[in-house]
Write a protein that holds these residues in place. Structure first.
Motif, PDB file in Angstrom:
ATOM      1  N   SER A 248      30.649  54.433  80.156  1.00 14.27           N
ATOM      2  CA  SER A 248      29.232  54.521  79.791  1.00 14.27           C
ATOM      3  C   SER A 248      28.383  54.768  81.039  1.00 14.27           C
ATOM      4  O   SER A 248      27.598  55.712  81.101  1.00 14.27           O
ATOM      5  N   LEU A 249      28.552  53.925  82.048  1.00 16.37           N
ATOM      6  CA  LEU A 249      27.813  54.122  83.296  1.00 16.37           C
ATOM      7  C   LEU A 249      28.256  55.406  83.992  1.00 16.37           C
ATOM      8  O   LEU A 249      27.430  56.139  84.549  1.00 16.37           O
ATOM      9  N   THR A 250      29.569  55.682  83.956  1.00 15.36           N
ATOM     10  CA  THR A 250      30.081  56.847  84.680  1.00 15.36           C
ATOM     11  C   THR A 250      29.360  58.135  84.272  1.00 15.36           C
ATOM     12  O   THR A 250      29.006  58.949  85.115  1.00 15.36           O
TER      13      THR A 250
ATOM     14  N   ASP B 155      39.890  52.124  87.606  1.00 13.89           N
ATOM     15  CA  ASP B 155      40.171  51.027  86.674  1.00 13.89           C
ATOM     16  C   ASP B 155      41.635  50.639  86.832  1.00 13.89           C
ATOM     17  O   ASP B 155      42.495  51.502  86.979  1.00 13.89           O
ATOM     18  N   PHE B 156      41.907  49.351  86.798  1.00 12.95           N
ATOM     19  CA  PHE B 156      43.304  48.940  86.956  1.00 12.95           C
ATOM     20  C   PHE B 156      44.044  48.970  85.614  1.00 12.95           C
ATOM     21  O   PHE B 156      45.217  48.650  85.534  1.00 12.95           O
ATOM     22  N   HIS B 157      43.335  49.347  84.558  1.00 18.89           N
ATOM     23  CA  HIS B 157      43.943  49.492  83.249  1.00 18.89           C
ATOM     24  C   HIS B 157      44.307  50.968  83.095  1.00 18.89           C
ATOM     25  O   HIS B 157      43.428  51.821  82.971  1.00 18.89           O
TER      26      HIS B 157
ATOM     27  N   VAL C 236      41.288  47.823  92.431  1.00 19.76           N
ATOM     28  CA  VAL C 236      40.377  47.939  93.560  1.00 19.76           C
ATOM     29  C   VAL C 236      40.260  46.634  94.346  1.00 19.76           C
ATOM     30  O   VAL C 236      40.070  46.631  95.557  1.00 19.76           O
ATOM     31  N   LEU C 237      40.395  45.514  93.649  1.00 18.33           N
ATOM     32  CA  LEU C 237      40.248  44.243  94.361  1.00 18.33           C
ATOM     33  C   LEU C 237      41.467  43.982  95.247  1.00 18.33           C
ATOM     34  O   LEU C 237      41.344  43.468  96.357  1.00 18.33           O
ATOM     35  N   ALA C 238      42.644  44.383  94.765  1.00 20.58           N
ATOM     36  CA  ALA C 238      43.845  44.153  95.556  1.00 20.58           C
ATOM     37  C   ALA C 238      44.010  45.220  96.634  1.00 20.58           C
ATOM     38  O   ALA C 238      44.396  44.925  97.761  1.00 20.58           O
TER      39      ALA C 238
HETATM   40  C1  LIG Z   1      33.228  45.651  81.577  1.00 17.21           C
HETATM   41  S1  LIG Z   1      34.336  46.927  81.954  1.00 17.21           S
HETATM   42  C2  LIG Z   1      33.315  48.157  82.725  1.00 17.21           C
HETATM   43  C3  LIG Z   1      32.440  48.876  81.762  1.00 17.21           C
HETATM   44  C4  LIG Z   1      31.727  50.064  82.356  1.00 17.21           C
HETATM   45  N1  LIG Z   1      30.804  49.648  83.396  1.00 17.21           N
HETATM   46  C5  LIG Z   1      31.011  50.849  81.293  1.00 17.21           C
HETATM   47  O1  LIG Z   1      29.756  50.851  81.290  1.00 17.21           O
HETATM   48  O2  LIG Z   1      31.659  51.442  80.440  1.00 17.21           O
HETATM   49  C6  LIG Z   1      35.297  46.272  83.281  1.00 17.21           C
HETATM   50  C7  LIG Z   1      36.477  47.121  83.656  1.00 17.21           C
HETATM   51  O3  LIG Z   1      36.930  46.732  84.941  1.00 17.21           O
HETATM   52  C8  LIG Z   1      38.332  46.859  84.978  1.00 17.21           C
HETATM   53  N2  LIG Z   1      38.805  46.025  86.088  1.00 17.21           N
HETATM   54  C9  LIG Z   1      38.843  44.679  86.159  1.00 17.21           C
HETATM   55  N3  LIG Z   1      39.367  44.286  87.347  1.00 17.21           N
HETATM   56  C10 LIG Z   1      39.665  45.415  88.031  1.00 17.21           C
HETATM   57  C11 LIG Z   1      40.233  45.669  89.314  1.00 17.21           C
HETATM   58  N4  LIG Z   1      40.593  44.670  90.101  1.00 17.21           N
HETATM   59  N5  LIG Z   1      40.362  46.955  89.719  1.00 17.21           N
HETATM   60  C12 LIG Z   1      39.990  47.979  88.900  1.00 17.21           C
HETATM   61  N6  LIG Z   1      39.462  47.777  87.686  1.00 17.21           N
HETATM   62  C13 LIG Z   1      39.296  46.522  87.250  1.00 17.21           C
HETATM   63  C14 LIG Z   1      38.777  46.433  83.593  1.00 17.21           C
HETATM   64  O4  LIG Z   1      40.013  47.018  83.274  1.00 17.21           O
HETATM   65  C15 LIG Z   1      37.639  46.961  82.713  1.00 17.21           C
HETATM   66  O5  LIG Z   1      37.977  48.224  82.156  1.00 17.21           O
END
Ligand SMILES: C[S@@+](CC[C@H](N)C(=O)[O-])C[C@H]1O[C@@H](n2cnc3c(N)ncnc32)[C@H](O)[C@@H]1O
Lengths: 336, 440
Positions: A123-125, A142-144, A171-173
């Motif tokens: 959405s933001l992207t 995204d880590f998913h 990204v955090l790791a």
């Molecule tokens: C609330 S969603 C983001 C929604 C997005 N801002 C939008 O407007 O559509 C959070 C996302 O962060 C990802 N995420 C969580 N921890 C992460 C990490 N350490 N590295 C990368 N992505 C991560 C999750 O998989 C999730 O898809």
């Protein structure tokens, strides 16, 4: 392909937004679709006002009226704002009131390089891409794995893939990656532990400095993020909340009750009168129930010297742990 | 824009949380911050984000300072060693007698010392109660003093965020109370980006809305902006402060709304030379125009307290607008009117109105220039005129997705164990009426 440039007419392959009495629907403009058996059949979109043969949209002008069996609607070209209201949710998403402020707080303009984690539902992207193109770029992580892949496909279908790189990455790791060190004008985090991402933002932001923003629903996340930002030499750290309320406008007729006649004696002396006349106002009604909280936005500036300072002070911090845990020490400048 | 301060740049001088916009028009220009006058000699060529220390010219008393590049601002707390603090404030009695120095003593101290930490240290050592105060209140005291005696400032590059903040803080009524969050909504609501032709009518935001739209239209892109205004000269303060390069600035066509619409409907001006025009149309209009220009300018510089350095910015206005009747040459506004009318003929991709007048007529005239399917937004600082317009538009059928909205924003103090919303909030930032234009 209708996300890229302004268009006057709907073409096959576009996404068109159908506006139907306050409801929005995103329609994939394909004349045919596959049914459950995998056969190609005519693409018919079911709306509350009746069925729409999607084929008939092709060639129609954006902004024009669409006839349905039980009413009519209008078709609009998608914008990131309309997309945020109609996109398929794969995660929680950020909506336009926050998105708008995030982009202004990140100082984004065409040409900016911005990093985003996580991609979520994109959405933001979409809004970031629109803001930084044509010379800028969005790197979103995204880590998913599946979400990351679906997002990338979506950007292709929408014809905006050349302004964005969607990567599967924790990204955090692992940070944003070597190749992005010192490349970003801005970093945005929407994930559960944004404070862990602060040193990665520090590494990714350009030498001449840049902006940071994180979106977090909970105040505890904000507190930890602010401490991390202090620790890594960010300045102008500030936290805010923004909300938008829609006001319903209507004409309201109100009864007028006259009491002045009671001053004089009269033959009849009723104790209960019908209101004597009516008047009317255009009124704005605030909703009974409206979003009261979405998330806190924490923003900060990374000055050019933050990175070298953080490097210098690192060994010190390791020896003398108290200096980084002494909360008061961190707060002296930015609060009043 | 380069990363070093150049002569001619608009710059932001930031002293703690106080920010001021300044036109850096000569290498030793002066700026006043509060009651202090600061000579900026030495600033030129230094990178943005540099920190400078204020040095009293003679003594602090006459409030004149020169500047010296510093590594970073030294915090009072780091310069002053506090040895003891109390646990709570049960023994603190504020009877106004805890300070041993008299008011006169303090005055002398202030004008004789050159360093803020000297002043504050003397104040502390002469206080009976300071060392009984808790660490928290000592901290608070130092922060308060630091605010008063802070000796450093930073030079920062202007951008939309900072300019919007400064203008809202300083004189919100000059920009119709248009707060930063609402400004950010305007930009997204009408989908402004690097492409397209955008139409703005603005009668009172000191150029803030135009600056916002042009900044997201961007550098070296194809987007164009028509900036209509009701006066003889557009208000450009915020636009100028953005330091847009010429290429970008030239894609913002500022025109008087009457002239531009007259040009569109009646097409009176053409690309002929002034001479032929004079003989054809008579000379009436031009002298009148110049005269009014001057009036507005005076008016502006009188009213404008944003910066003592405002004169130069007004001069710039004059320069821009008075590539004026040089012989045989038409004024710039003449060509701007033609350019605007040509764009209007091609139709616009968005419409933004931020006005003081009743929006009704302005909207119904300008909306005819907008392509079907494109968005519009109207900002007004109270709701009623927009509610009225909403009812009018509902009764017609040339717009869809009409929405009246109001934005709310709250800032937070975030400190360990002391996090709460800011005690004061900005409660006023107008209303937005938005929608999409339909194919009639
Ligand atoms: C609330 S969603 C983001 C929604 C997005 N801002 C939008 O407007 O559509 C959070 C996302 O962060 C990802 N995420 C969580 N921890 C992460 C990490 N350490 N590295 C990368 N992505 C991560 C999750 O998989 C999730 O898809």
């Amino acid at each position: 392909m209708s996300f890229r440039s302004y268009k006057d007419k709907i073409e096959e392959g576009d996404t068109a937004i159908l506006y139907l009495s306050n409801n929005l629907y995103a329609i994939d403009v394909q004349p045919e679709m596959k049914n459950k058996k995998g056969e190609l059949i005519e693409n018919v979109y079911q709306t509350p006002f009746g069925a729409l043969k999607v084929k008939t949209l092709i060639g129609a002008e954006y902004g024009s009226r669409v006839e349905l069996s039980k009413g009519w609607g209008h078709v609009l070209q998608p914008t990131p704002e309309l997309w945020s209201l109609t996109l398929p949710h794969r995660t929680q998403i950020i909506y336009t009131p926050d998105i708008s402020m995030i982009m202004l707080q990140l100082d984004l303009v065409p040409g900016s390089i911005v990093l985003e984690a996580g991609t979520g539902s994109g959405s933001l992207t979409h809004a970031l891409i629109r803001r930084v193109r044509p010379h800028g770029h969005v790197h979103t992580f995204d880590f998913h794995e599946h979400r990351s892949k679906v997002a990338q496909e979506e950007f292709m279908e929408h014809g905006i893939a050349d302004f964005v790189t969607a990567k599967h990455r924790d990204v955090l790791a692992d940070g944003f990656g070597e190749e992005l060190n010192g490349k970003a004008d801005a970093v945005f985090l929407d994930l559960p532990s944004p404070w862990v991402g602060v040193p990665h933002a520090l590494a990714a932001i350009k030498d001449q400095g840049g902006r940071f923003c994180s979106f977090s629903p909970c105040i505890e996340q904000v507190q930890r993020t602010c401490l991390a930002l202090q620790e890594y030499g960010f300045q102008e750290i500030s936290t805010m909340e923004v909300l938008q309320t829609e006001i319903k406008v209507s004409r309201r007729t109100v009864p007028v009750r006259d009491l002045s006649f009671l001053k004089q004696k009269s033959s009849t002396s009723p104790v209960e009168e019908k209101p004597s006349s009516e008047t009317s106002y255009v009124v704005g009604t605030w909703p009974q129930s409206t979003p009261g909280h979405t998330g806190y936005l924490t923003v900060a500036t990374q000055p050019p010297y933050a990175r070298s300072k953080a490097k210098k002070s690192k060994p010190e911090n390791d020896d003398d742990k108290s200096s980084s845990e002494n909360g008061d020490k961190m707060v002296i400048d930015e609060t009043v | 824009m380069a990363n070093e301060v150049k002569i001619g740049d608009y710059i932001i001088i930031q002293k703690q949380n106080y920010k001021k916009l300044h036109k850096f028009n000569k290498s030793d220009s002066s700026i006043s911050l509060g009651r202090d006058t600061i000579n900026l000699k030495g600033l030129e060529g230094s990178p943005y984000f540099s920190t400078f220390k204020l040095l009293p010219k003679t003594s602090r008393k006459n409030k004149e300072f020169t500047i010296e590049l510093a590594d970073e601002a030294v915090k009072l707390k780091d310069e002053i060693d506090i040895k003891v603090s109390g646990n709570d404030n049960r023994n603190i009695l504020d009877d106004g007698r805890s300070q041993k120095l008299s008011a006169a003593d303090i005055e002398t101290l202030k004008s004789d010392s050159n360093k803020a930490s000297d002043i504050v240290e003397t104040l502390i050592s002469n206080s009976n109660t300071f060392h009984n105060k808790t660490e928290f209140s000592q901290d608070k005291y130092l922060r308060k003093k630091e605010k008063k005696y802070f000796e450093y400032f930073q030079v920062v590059k202007p951008n939309l965020r900072i300019i919007s903040e400064i203008m809202y803080k300083l004189e919100p009524n000059k920009i119709q109370n248009l707060r930063i969050d609402t400004l950010s909504q305007i930009i997204t609501t009408v989908n402004i980006h690097c492409e397209g032709n955008h139409l703005l009518y603005d009668s009172g935001s000191n150029g803030l809305v135009a600056a916002a739209l042009l900044s997201v239209i961007g550098q070296n892109t194809t987007g164009k902006l028509i900036h209509m205004h009701p006066g003889n000269m557009s208000q450009k303060q915020a636009l100028l402060a953005m330091n847009f390069p010429e290429e970008q600035m030239s894609r913002c066509v500022s025109v008087n709304v009457y002239s531009a619409l007259r040009q569109f409907y009646q097409g009176c001006d053409t690309h002929k030379t002034a001479d032929t025009e004079k003989s054809e149309n008579g000379t009436e209009e031009n002298p009148l125009k110049r005269k009014n220009d001057d009036d507005i300018e005076e008016h502006q510089s009188k009213k404008n307290k944003q910066d003592d350095e405002n004169k130069p910015s007004d001069n710039i206005n004059t320069n821009i607008d008075s590539e004026t009747p040089r012989e045989n040459k038409k004024p710039k506004w003449h060509f701007d009117n033609i350019a605007a009318a040509e764009l209007l003929h091609k139709k616009m991709d968005s419409l933004v109105i931020a006005c003081k007048e009743d929006p009704q007529n302005i909207f119904s005239e300008l909306v005819t220039f907008v392509k079907p399917g494109r968005p519009f937004v109207i900002y007004y600082n109270v709701a009623e005129p927009l509610q009225q317009l909403y009812m009018t538009l509902k009764a017609q059928s040339n717009v869809a997705a009409l929405k009246l909205s109001c934005n709310w924003m709250r800032n937070y103090q975030v400190l360990p164990d002391r996090t709460h919303p800011e005690v004061m909030m900005n409660a006023s930032s107008g209303f937005l009426l938005s929608g999409y234009v339909l194919n009639k």
